[in-house]
Scaffold this motif. Structure first.
Motif, mmCIF file in Angstrom:
data_model
loop_
_atom_site.group_PDB
_atom_site.id
_atom_site.type_symbol
_atom_site.label_atom_id
_atom_site.label_comp_id
_atom_site.label_asym_id
_atom_site.label_seq_id
_atom_site.Cartn_x
_atom_site.Cartn_y
_atom_site.Cartn_z
ATOM 1 N N LEU A 198 0.823 -1.204 0.000
ATOM 2 C CA LEU A 198 0.000 0.000 0.000
ATOM 3 C C LEU A 198 0.864 1.263 0.000
ATOM 4 O O LEU A 198 1.901 1.318 0.654
ATOM 5 N N GLY A 199 0.416 2.265 -0.733
ATOM 6 C CA GLY A 199 1.144 3.529 -0.763
ATOM 7 C C GLY A 199 2.238 3.585 -1.795
ATOM 8 O O GLY A 199 2.934 4.602 -1.904
ATOM 9 N N ASN A 200 2.397 2.526 -2.600
ATOM 10 C CA ASN A 200 3.311 2.549 -3.736
ATOM 11 C C ASN A 200 2.504 2.739 -5.012
ATOM 12 O O ASN A 200 1.361 2.296 -5.111
ATOM 13 N N GLU A 201 3.115 3.347 -5.998
ATOM 14 C CA GLU A 201 2.422 3.514 -7.276
ATOM 15 C C GLU A 201 2.096 2.164 -7.907
ATOM 16 O O GLU A 201 1.131 2.034 -8.663
ATOM 17 N N ALA A 202 2.895 1.153 -7.595
ATOM 18 C CA ALA A 202 2.652 -0.181 -8.144
ATOM 19 C C ALA A 202 1.370 -0.804 -7.614
ATOM 20 O O ALA A 202 0.840 -1.745 -8.201
ATOM 21 N N CYS A 203 0.861 -0.279 -6.515
ATOM 22 C CA CYS A 203 -0.390 -0.765 -5.914
ATOM 23 C C CYS A 203 -1.481 0.257 -6.232
ATOM 24 O O CYS A 203 -1.583 1.287 -5.554
ATOM 25 N N PRO A 204 -2.281 0.027 -7.264
ATOM 26 C CA PRO A 204 -3.212 1.060 -7.753
ATOM 27 C C PRO A 204 -4.459 1.212 -6.893
ATOM 28 O O PRO A 204 -5.402 0.439 -6.997
ATOM 29 N N ASN A 205 -4.442 2.212 -6.039
ATOM 30 C CA ASN A 205 -5.650 2.534 -5.272
ATOM 31 C C ASN A 205 -5.647 4.021 -4.971
ATOM 32 O O ASN A 205 -4.734 4.756 -5.369
ATOM 33 N N GLU A 206 -6.669 4.487 -4.296
ATOM 34 C CA GLU A 206 -6.842 5.918 -4.087
ATOM 35 C C GLU A 206 -5.823 6.518 -3.125
ATOM 36 O O GLU A 206 -5.747 7.731 -2.978
ATOM 37 N N LEU A 207 -5.028 5.681 -2.469
ATOM 38 C CA LEU A 207 -3.973 6.209 -1.601
ATOM 39 C C LEU A 207 -2.882 6.898 -2.413
ATOM 40 O O LEU A 207 -2.220 7.807 -1.929
ATOM 41 N N VAL A 208 -2.683 6.439 -3.639
ATOM 42 C CA VAL A 208 -1.615 6.997 -4.468
ATOM 43 C C VAL A 208 -2.137 7.735 -5.694
ATOM 44 O O VAL A 208 -1.417 8.540 -6.277
ATOM 45 N N SER A 209 -3.383 7.470 -6.088
ATOM 46 C CA SER A 209 -3.909 8.120 -7.282
ATOM 47 C C SER A 209 -5.427 8.157 -7.226
ATOM 48 O O SER A 209 -6.086 7.118 -7.093
ATOM 49 N N LEU A 210 -5.983 9.335 -7.365
ATOM 50 C CA LEU A 210 -7.431 9.501 -7.289
ATOM 51 C C LEU A 210 -8.146 8.940 -8.509
ATOM 52 O O LEU A 210 -9.360 8.739 -8.480
ATOM 53 N N ASP A 211 -7.410 8.679 -9.606
ATOM 54 C CA ASP A 211 -8.048 8.144 -10.803
ATOM 55 C C ASP A 211 -8.150 6.620 -10.775
ATOM 56 O O ASP A 211 -8.619 6.009 -11.725
ATOM 57 N N LYS A 212 -7.692 5.999 -9.683
ATOM 58 C CA LYS A 212 -7.821 4.550 -9.530
ATOM 59 C C LYS A 212 -9.083 4.218 -8.744
ATOM 60 O O LYS A 212 -9.520 4.991 -7.907
ATOM 61 N N GLU A 267 -11.774 0.643 -7.331
ATOM 62 C CA GLU A 267 -11.741 -0.712 -6.784
ATOM 63 C C GLU A 267 -11.475 -1.753 -7.867
ATOM 64 O O GLU A 267 -10.846 -2.778 -7.608
ATOM 65 N N ASP A 268 -11.934 -1.499 -9.091
ATOM 66 C CA ASP A 268 -11.674 -2.442 -10.178
ATOM 67 C C ASP A 268 -10.181 -2.528 -10.488
ATOM 68 O O ASP A 268 -9.652 -3.618 -10.729
ATOM 69 N N ASP A 269 -9.514 -1.379 -10.512
ATOM 70 C CA ASP A 269 -8.065 -1.375 -10.733
ATOM 71 C C ASP A 269 -7.362 -2.152 -9.636
ATOM 72 O O ASP A 269 -6.448 -2.936 -9.899
ATOM 73 N N TYR A 270 -7.780 -1.936 -8.403
ATOM 74 C CA TYR A 270 -7.147 -2.612 -7.280
ATOM 75 C C TYR A 270 -7.393 -4.121 -7.327
ATOM 76 O O TYR A 270 -6.499 -4.918 -7.048
ATOM 77 N N GLN A 271 -8.603 -4.524 -7.726
ATOM 78 C CA GLN A 271 -8.896 -5.952 -7.781
ATOM 79 C C GLN A 271 -8.089 -6.643 -8.875
ATOM 80 O O GLN A 271 -7.607 -7.772 -8.685
ATOM 81 N N ARG A 272 -7.921 -5.976 -10.013
ATOM 82 C CA ARG A 272 -7.083 -6.551 -11.074
ATOM 83 C C ARG A 272 -5.652 -6.706 -10.592
ATOM 84 O O ARG A 272 -4.986 -7.702 -10.899
ATOM 85 N N TYR A 273 -5.164 -5.722 -9.850
ATOM 86 C CA TYR A 273 -3.828 -5.807 -9.254
ATOM 87 C C TYR A 273 -3.722 -7.028 -8.335
ATOM 88 O O TYR A 273 -2.739 -7.773 -8.365
ATOM 89 N N ARG A 274 -4.734 -7.266 -7.535
ATOM 90 C CA ARG A 274 -4.716 -8.413 -6.633
ATOM 91 C C ARG A 274 -4.647 -9.726 -7.415
ATOM 92 O O ARG A 274 -3.887 -10.637 -7.068
#
Length: 233
Positions: A114-128, A130-137
């Motif tokens: 969490l908190g790295n650009e490699a982990c796409p969620n709203e902590l690092v980018s507002l344009d990400k 839940e779908d982006d995060y789930q694909r990352y998972r």
């Protein structure tokens, strides 16, 4: 060295060296605690390298949150490491990291990025989202098949099945807008598509272009009908 040693907190096999702005792991940590430590916390420093971990061959848990670790991160082989947290660093290349971890941490079960650009969620980018995060998972679970926890969530059976089936195709790719940086300059300039004839594409010598249309709209409910002669209706 003496001052540094006095700032080490140790509780059994747990060693902490937190918030001392060190850019690399001090030699004395490995010399004094490498053979004893099973849990090592190096959070809130300025670490750019983890080369000093070579002395911690029996390590089971490693916490290096809030440092400056990037895509060149390399770990020694840590066969017993089951927990790794890399929150709030500077990692952007998820695939490179996962390939490396699969090679050097075969027992890894808990990973947090969490908190790295490699982990796409709203902590690092507002344009990400839940779908982006789930694909990352799914992609992470495809690469690291032994994980039981990823970030703050337990890996469930449905996620595991989806990762096995489609995880290889779930990588979240960041588009590269700077095509002329580094050694990747394009051989020819990229011309944006336009439907206009070539004579109208020059912004410095713009000319209006007129042409006859081969088709006439014959519907009776169009605003264009006001420009059609009565004998064409």
């Amino acid at each position: 060295m003496a001052g540094g040693e006095s700032r080490v907190a140790m509780n059994g096999t747990q060693v902490s060296y937190i918030g001392h702005d060190c850019e690399e792991i001090p030699d004395f940590l490995g010399e004094q605690y490498g053979g004893l430590a099973r849990r090592l916390d190096l959070s809130f420093n300025l670490l750019r390298s983890l080369e000093g971990l070579k002395a911690f061959s029996e390590l089971e848990e490693l916490i290096v949150d809030n440092n400056l670790l990037g895509n060149d991160l390399r770990l020694p082989r840590l066969p017993h490491l089951h927990t790794l947290t890399l929150n709030k660093n500077q990692i952007t290349d998820i695939e490179s990291l996962l390939d490396h971890l699969a090679e050097v941490t075969p027992s890894l079960e808990y990973l947090s990025l969490l908190g790295n650009e490699a982990c796409p969620n709203e902590l690092v980018s507002l344009d990400k989202d839940e779908d982006d995060y789930q694909r990352y998972r799914y992609f992470v679970l495809h690469k690291l098949t032994n994980l039981k926890f990823l970030d703050t969530r337990k890996v469930n059976k449905k996620e595991r099945e989806e990762a096995n089936a489609r995880g290889a195709f779930m990588k979240v790719v960041k588009p590269k807008f700077d095509m002329e940086s580094g050694d990747h300059k394009s051989a020819s300039p990229v011309t944006p598509y336009t439907p206009l004839p070539s004579g109208s594409r020059d912004a410095k010598n713009h000319k209006g272009v007129f042409a006859k249309c081969r088709y006439v709209y014959y519907g009776k409910h169009s605003e264009g009908n006001r420009f059609i002669r009565n004998d064409q209706l």
